[in-house]
Design a protein around this motif. Structure first.
Motif, PDB file in Angstrom:
ATOM      1  N   SER A 401       4.742  -5.647  12.128  1.00 17.43           N
ATOM      2  CA  SER A 401       4.799  -5.183  13.523  1.00 17.43           C
ATOM      3  C   SER A 401       3.649  -4.268  13.899  1.00 17.43           C
ATOM      4  N   ILE A 402       2.692  -4.016  12.996  1.00 20.82           N
ATOM      5  CA  ILE A 402       1.548  -3.167  13.315  1.00 20.82           C
ATOM      6  C   ILE A 402       0.542  -3.983  14.142  1.00 20.82           C
ATOM      7  N   ALA A 403       0.078  -3.390  15.211  1.00 23.51           N
ATOM      8  CA  ALA A 403      -0.885  -4.099  16.085  1.00 23.51           C
ATOM      9  C   ALA A 403      -2.203  -4.314  15.360  1.00 23.51           C
ATOM     10  N   VAL A 404      -2.872  -5.425  15.715  1.00 21.58           N
ATOM     11  CA  VAL A 404      -4.163  -5.733  15.079  1.00 21.58           C
ATOM     12  C   VAL A 404      -5.221  -4.757  15.583  1.00 21.58           C
ATOM     13  N   GLU A 405      -6.265  -4.651  14.846  1.00 24.09           N
ATOM     14  CA  GLU A 405      -7.348  -3.731  15.203  1.00 24.09           C
ATOM     15  C   GLU A 405      -8.040  -4.202  16.476  1.00 24.09           C
ATOM     16  N   PRO A 406      -8.293  -3.307  17.459  1.00 29.44           N
ATOM     17  CA  PRO A 406      -8.966  -3.719  18.704  1.00 29.44           C
ATOM     18  C   PRO A 406     -10.371  -4.292  18.417  1.00 29.44           C
ATOM     19  N   GLY A 407     -10.799  -5.191  19.314  1.00 28.41           N
ATOM     20  CA  GLY A 407     -12.101  -5.818  19.152  1.00 28.41           C
ATOM     21  C   GLY A 407     -13.223  -4.981  19.748  1.00 28.41           C
ATOM     22  N   VAL A 408     -14.413  -5.606  19.773  1.00 25.30           N
ATOM     23  CA  VAL A 408     -15.593  -4.908  20.270  1.00 25.30           C
ATOM     24  C   VAL A 408     -15.504  -4.737  21.782  1.00 25.30           C
ATOM     25  N   GLU A 409     -14.835  -5.713  22.421  1.00 22.83           N
ATOM     26  CA  GLU A 409     -14.776  -5.673  23.883  1.00 22.83           C
ATOM     27  C   GLU A 409     -13.855  -4.557  24.395  1.00 22.83           C
ATOM     28  N   ASP A 410     -12.936  -4.046  23.523  1.00 22.27           N
ATOM     29  CA  ASP A 410     -12.043  -2.976  23.950  1.00 22.27           C
ATOM     30  C   ASP A 410     -12.788  -1.646  23.951  1.00 22.27           C
ATOM     31  N   LYS A 411     -12.725  -0.954  25.072  1.00 17.95           N
ATOM     32  CA  LYS A 411     -13.454   0.294  25.211  1.00 17.95           C
ATOM     33  C   LYS A 411     -12.571   1.522  24.963  1.00 17.95           C
ATOM     34  N   ASP A 412     -11.303   1.410  25.350  1.00 14.80           N
ATOM     35  CA  ASP A 412     -10.402   2.573  25.215  1.00 14.80           C
ATOM     36  C   ASP A 412      -9.769   2.559  23.819  1.00 14.80           C
ATOM     37  N   ILE A 413     -10.540   3.055  22.874  1.00 15.22           N
ATOM     38  CA  ILE A 413     -10.100   3.041  21.476  1.00 15.22           C
ATOM     39  C   ILE A 413     -10.343   4.415  20.856  1.00 15.22           C
ATOM     40  N   VAL A 414      -9.751   4.553  19.687  1.00 12.44           N
ATOM     41  CA  VAL A 414      -9.953   5.771  18.886  1.00 12.44           C
ATOM     42  C   VAL A 414     -10.359   5.319  17.494  1.00 12.44           C
ATOM     43  N   ARG A 415     -11.429   5.908  17.010  1.00  7.06           N
ATOM     44  CA  ARG A 415     -11.931   5.536  15.677  1.00  7.06           C
ATOM     45  C   ARG A 415     -11.507   6.620  14.679  1.00  7.06           C
ATOM     46  N   ILE A 416     -10.786   6.198  13.661  1.00  9.95           N
ATOM     47  CA  ILE A 416     -10.238   7.118  12.667  1.00  9.95           C
ATOM     48  C   ILE A 416     -10.797   6.768  11.306  1.00  9.95           C
ATOM     49  N   SER A 417     -11.273   7.798  10.601  1.00 10.10           N
ATOM     50  CA  SER A 417     -11.709   7.658   9.204  1.00 10.10           C
ATOM     51  C   SER A 417     -10.645   8.320   8.314  1.00 10.10           C
ATOM     52  N   LEU A 418     -10.050   7.538   7.432  1.00  5.35           N
ATOM     53  CA  LEU A 418      -8.946   8.012   6.571  1.00  5.35           C
ATOM     54  C   LEU A 418      -9.384   8.034   5.120  1.00  5.35           C
ATOM     55  N   ARG A 419      -9.068   9.141   4.488  1.00 10.16           N
ATOM     56  CA  ARG A 419      -9.286   9.220   3.034  1.00 10.16           C
ATOM     57  C   ARG A 419      -7.909   9.108   2.349  1.00 10.16           C
ATOM     58  N   MET A 420      -7.745   7.982   1.664  1.00 11.63           N
ATOM     59  CA  MET A 420      -6.455   7.672   1.052  1.00 11.63           C
ATOM     60  C   MET A 420      -6.205   8.540  -0.192  1.00 11.63           C
ATOM     61  N   SER A 422      -5.780   7.533  -3.041  1.00  4.21           N
ATOM     62  CA  SER A 422      -6.548   6.948  -4.150  1.00  4.21           C
ATOM     63  C   SER A 422      -8.035   7.266  -4.038  1.00  4.21           C
ATOM     64  N   ALA A 423      -8.420   8.120  -3.063  1.00  2.00           N
ATOM     65  CA  ALA A 423      -9.822   8.533  -2.815  1.00  2.00           C
ATOM     66  C   ALA A 423     -10.641   7.460  -2.130  1.00  2.00           C
ATOM     67  N   ASP A 424     -10.021   6.354  -1.712  1.00  6.33           N
ATOM     68  CA  ASP A 424     -10.741   5.339  -0.947  1.00  6.33           C
ATOM     69  C   ASP A 424     -10.892   5.813   0.496  1.00  6.33           C
ATOM     70  N   ARG A 425     -12.020   5.427   1.098  1.00  8.65           N
ATOM     71  CA  ARG A 425     -12.303   5.757   2.487  1.00  8.65           C
ATOM     72  C   ARG A 425     -12.050   4.506   3.332  1.00  8.65           C
ATOM     73  N   VAL A 426     -11.179   4.647   4.324  1.00 11.16           N
ATOM     74  CA  VAL A 426     -10.822   3.526   5.206  1.00 11.16           C
ATOM     75  C   VAL A 426     -11.125   3.955   6.647  1.00 11.16           C
ATOM     76  N   VAL A 427     -11.878   3.078   7.359  1.00 14.26           N
ATOM     77  CA  VAL A 427     -12.217   3.337   8.751  1.00 14.26           C
ATOM     78  C   VAL A 427     -11.581   2.239   9.584  1.00 14.26           C
ATOM     79  N   ARG A 428     -10.832   2.633  10.610  1.00 12.81           N
ATOM     80  CA  ARG A 428     -10.153   1.644  11.464  1.00 12.81           C
ATOM     81  C   ARG A 428     -10.078   2.180  12.883  1.00 12.81           C
TER      82      ARG A 428
END
Length: 515
Positions: A401-420, A422-428
């Motif tokens: 039920s999680i929404a898919v990541e917005p595309g390039v054409e979407d302007k009203d977005i928020v960019r989040i950088s997460l450090r898990m 496990s020390a992995d860096r995830v940007v979504r």
């Protein structure tokens, strides 16, 4: 634990209670107490009375049933020419001790009865006339002493023949046995001075029971102040140093009880002992040769006697009965030793049994504790397994039920950088109006989203309440974006953010590892 030949377990509850009361009062062995109680039909009062008064040699009913038919004695004397059989002559020459009955005094509540007020008023004139008459006779007695002694003897003989205690006519106030004994001792000391005689301060029955229980000699002294020789006999014989030393000598085992026959109790004692002459002394002792509970009169000393004769008669009686008493004392000592050993064995057995019970109880409690801990551990493991299964199912259900990541054409977005963790860096990228819970769900279901079956449709687990065990924190400056505050991602974080995933369940895991 029952004695030999007696099984207490076969007795009823009432019979066991009667046996316990009887042995507590008489201190008799169970094997001897049970037959006596059976003959008394388990009546404790009758059995105690027979124990102290002496049980008859045979049952009167059984004796009457087995007695031969009466014969004509005159015909027998005619046939035998008046010659008695040798057996009867032998038995008649055999010396038997007179039984010493146990005299129970009148109850204290019945000692003195106060006349009613109406009766006192009606007989006041009679009392006044009697009082004036007694004072007149007293004055005549003071003028003519022989007349006073003659009148005293006549009135005393009339009272004795009528069978009425002297205290009813002498004007002495009736008291209970203990106060009566104290009054006698006080009057004795006032009349004859202080002395070293060890008087028993109590009822005659109390001294009687003590002599029987402790196997001692009971010396009974009865005096009558109306006899002229009483005072001289007391001063010259009873209070002589020779008699006092003999009575107080511990090896003689003498209990001294004395009384004034003007008192009802002493009068009853004199009647039961067949006293015919005053002053009177009698030595009473336990007679085991007659029965195990009998008390007999070992010596009678009627009338005035010298100190030497008094002591000689007492010594002869004591010597004659010392050997049977010694045997009974030894037997009782052996019985007491046996009883003590039995009690010690029973006590040791009870202690050992109590220790075994305590060990068994501790062992049972330890087994129950281990079983309870094993059951609780198994329940915890099963709960953990169910939670893990429900958590996996919930992650798959929530990931779908999680929404898919917005595309390039979407302007009203928020960019989040997460450090898990496990020390992995995830940007979504997330939609600006997405709820903050959407960010938390992405972090929770990140591993499921990376799997090949991320789009698999799974139902939500029933009865499962999911809880996020981490929090999102902004490092510089540090700020916690907790889920309870709610809001959209853009409102809480802004257009972009650099967040760290911090776990909040590390403490619970450490406790589980320690367990």
């Amino acid at each position: 634990m029952a004695d030999a030949g007696v099984d207490i377990a076969q007795l009823t509850e009432d019979q066991q209670l009667a046996l316990q009361q009887f042995t507590a009062v008489t201190d008799q062995e169970v094997k001897d107490a049970v037959p006596l109680l059976r003959r008394c039909e388990w009546n404790v009062q009758i059995a105690i009375a027979r124990f102290f008064d002496g049980e008859p040699a045979e049952d009167p009913i059984a004796a009457a049933a087995t007695a031969p038919a009466p014969q004509d004695t005159r015909r027998q004397e005619t046939l035998l020419n008046g010659v008695s059989s040798p057996r009867s002559s032998t038995s008649s020459n055999r010396r038997r001790l007179d039984a010493a009955p146990r005299v129970v005094p009148q109850p204290e509540g019945q000692v003195s009865q106060q006349a009613s007020l109406l009766f006192t008023i009606l007989f006041a004139p009679v009392s006044l006339i009697l009082s004036l008459g007694s004072r007149g006779f007293g004055f005549l007695g003071w003028l003519f002493p022989p007349l006073a002694r003659l009148w005293g003897r006549l009135t005393a003989s009339n009272v004795t023949r009528a069978g009425t205690p002297r205290s009813r006519t002498s004007g002495r106030r009736p008291l209970n046995p203990r106060d009566n004994a104290a009054r006698f001792i006080r009057e004795f000391e006032e009349e004859y001075g202080s002395n070293n005689l060890p008087f028993f301060e109590g009822a005659y029955s109390g001294a009687f029971d003590m002599a029987k229980k402790e196997l001692k000699f009971l010396l009974v002294i009865l005096i009558s102040p109306e006899h002229d020789e009483t005072a001289s006999w007391i001063r010259e014989t009873v209070l002589s140093q020779e008699v006092v030393d003999f009575i107080r000598d511990p090896p003689n085992n003498i209990i001294l009880w004395a009384g004034n026959v003007q008192d009802s109790e002493s009068y009853s004692v004199s009647t039961s002992l067949n006293c015919t002459k005053f002053p009177f002394a009698a030595l009473i002792v336990h007679t085991p040769q007659v029965s195990s509970t009998a008390m007999g009169v070992a010596a009678r000393i009627p009338g005035p006697t010298s100190p030497a004769q008094f002591v000689s008669k007492l010594r002869q009686a004591i010597q004659a009965h010392s050997e049977p008493l010694t045997r009974v004392r030894a037997q009782r000592a052996e019985q007491q030793a046996t009883r003590s050993i039995r009690q010690q064995q029973d006590s040791a057995y009870e202690r050992s049994l109590a220790q075994d019970r305590e060990r068994a109880r501790k062992k049972r409690e330890e087994a129950e504790r281990k079983a309870r801990e094993e059951k609780e551990a198994l329940e915890r493991e099963q709960a953990k397994e169910r939670y893990a299964q429900n958590l996996v199912q919930w992650r798959k259900w929530r990931a779908s039920s999680i929404a898919v990541e917005p595309g390039v054409e979407d302007k009203d977005i928020v960019r989040i950088s997460l450090r898990m963790p496990s020390a992995d860096r995830v940007v979504r990228k997330f939609a600006a109006d997405a709820h903050i819970e959407e960010l938390y769900a992405f972090v929770e279901c990140y591993d499921v989203l990376q799997a090949s079956d991320a789009n698999e449709k799974v139902a939500e687990p029933q009865g499962f309440e999911h809880e996020y065990k981490f929090q999102l924190v902004s490092p510089m400056p540090r700020e916690v974006y907790d889920l309870k505050a709610g809001g959209t991602i853009k409102e809480r974080i802004g257009r972009s953010g650099n967040l760290i995933v911090e776990r909040t369940d590390l403490g619970d895991e450490e406790e589980e590892d320690e367990e």
